[in-house]
Enzyme design. Structure first.
Site, PDB file in Angstrom:
ATOM      1  N   HIS A  93       0.739  -1.122   0.077  1.00  0.00           N
ATOM      2  CA  HIS A  93      -0.110  -0.132   0.067  1.00  0.00           C
ATOM      3  C   HIS A  93       1.031   1.564   0.177  1.00  0.00           C
ATOM      4  CE1 HIS A  93      -3.152   3.215   1.100  1.00  0.00           C
ATOM      5  NE2 HIS A  93      -3.671   2.081   0.924  1.00  0.00           N
ATOM      6  N   GLU A 142      -3.681   0.994  -7.257  1.00  0.00           N
ATOM      7  CA  GLU A 142      -4.245   2.444  -6.412  1.00  0.00           C
ATOM      8  C   GLU A 142      -3.334   3.421  -6.873  1.00  0.00           C
ATOM      9  OE1 GLU A 142      -6.421   1.409  -2.436  1.00  0.00           O
ATOM     10  OE2 GLU A 142      -4.485   1.500  -2.044  1.00  0.00           O
TER      11      GLU A 142
HETATM   12  P1  PGA Z   1      -9.698   5.672  -0.187  1.00  0.00           P
HETATM   13  O1  PGA Z   1      -8.367   4.836   0.238  1.00  0.00           O
HETATM   14  O2  PGA Z   1     -10.893   5.040  -0.600  1.00  0.00           O
HETATM   15  O3  PGA Z   1     -10.210   6.421   0.955  1.00  0.00           O
HETATM   16  O4  PGA Z   1      -9.271   6.564  -1.417  1.00  0.00           O
HETATM   17  C1  PGA Z   1      -8.150   3.591  -0.737  1.00  0.00           C
HETATM   18  C2  PGA Z   1      -6.902   2.831  -0.039  1.00  0.00           C
HETATM   19  O5  PGA Z   1      -5.868   3.840   0.477  1.00  0.00           O
HETATM   20  O6  PGA Z   1      -7.138   1.900   0.016  1.00  0.00           O
END
Ligand code: PGA
Length: 216
Positions: A93, A142
């Site tokens: 992450h 992401e």
């Molecule tokens: P968010 O976070 O949905 O608040 O953008 C996603 C994540 O960090 O996994």
């Protein structure tokens, strides 16, 4: 089957975490689901939540695990210790990469530890530039600009990234994460290319999280 992964990050106390599951349970009762729901609570809540989660057919994931095996590593929680309590673990992450300086080498060690313990990594990448371990079965894309910003990335862009990834396992599950809400979730699933979501902010209330599942 779609995947909905709730990433609570360092939020909630134990009572709030339990209340979330109680509320979700009531919602599920109204609208039974066939999808895979994975909740990643803060580590100390994994065991106290496991019975409730099991009853609800929700699986648990760790937000983190150690790159080391059992041993003299003060403060660490190892994959072996998590074994049997979680099915999944988030690895890579952006917040771990940035705040805890986890580089590709550390991430690959974590990946190996998870796999050896039978825990399936949900391997997070921020762009095509991030290396993906060969045995990855679940990848979560992401983009940094979309995490917690309210600026979700366009589904077409997400698919372009998916198509440029080098994934050893062609059948790997591909998740999108970054400002997913009930208002934008459907557009991703409609493409037929995205298998689900990693959800941060909107997973903090059971209702918002469940609304994402139900709109899809
Ligand atoms: P968010 O976070 O949905 O608040 O953008 C996603 C994540 O960090 O996994």
């Amino acid at each position: 089957m779609k995947y909905y992964v709730a990433n609570w990050k360092a939020n909630k106390n134990l009572d709030e975490a339990k209340a979330w599951l109680v509320e979700l349970s009531a919602l599920i009762h109204l609208h039974p689901f066939v999808d895979k729901i994975i909740v990643c609570p803060p580590t100390p809540y994994i065991i106290p939540l496991s019975k409730m989660a099991e009853d609800l057919k929700i699986e648990l994931g760790a937000q983190n695990l150690s790159q080391y095996p059992l041993g003299s590593y003060t403060g660490e929680t190892t994959a072996k210790q998590l074994k049997g309590h979680v099915e999944y673990a988030l690895i890579g992450h952006n917040e771990r990469r940035v705040y805890f300086h986890e580089n590709e080498e550390i991430l690959s060690e974590k990946f190996v530890q998870a796999k050896m313990a039978g825990i399936e990594p949900i391997y997070c990448i921020r762009s095509v530039a991030d290396k993906i371990p060969d045995e990855t079965k679940i990848v979560a894309y992401e983009p940094v600009t979309a995490i917690g910003s309210g600026q979700n990335e366009d589904p077409e862009k997400v698919i372009n990234v998916k198509n440029s990834l080098f994934l050893q396992d062609k059948k790997a599950i591909f998740l999108y994460g970054g400002s997913v809400t009930k208002d934008n979730a459907k557009a991703y699933i409609k493409t037929g290319e995205i298998d689900g979501f990693l959800i941060g902010s909107e997973s903090l209330t059971a209702r918002n999280f469940f609304e994402i599942i139900s709109v899809v």
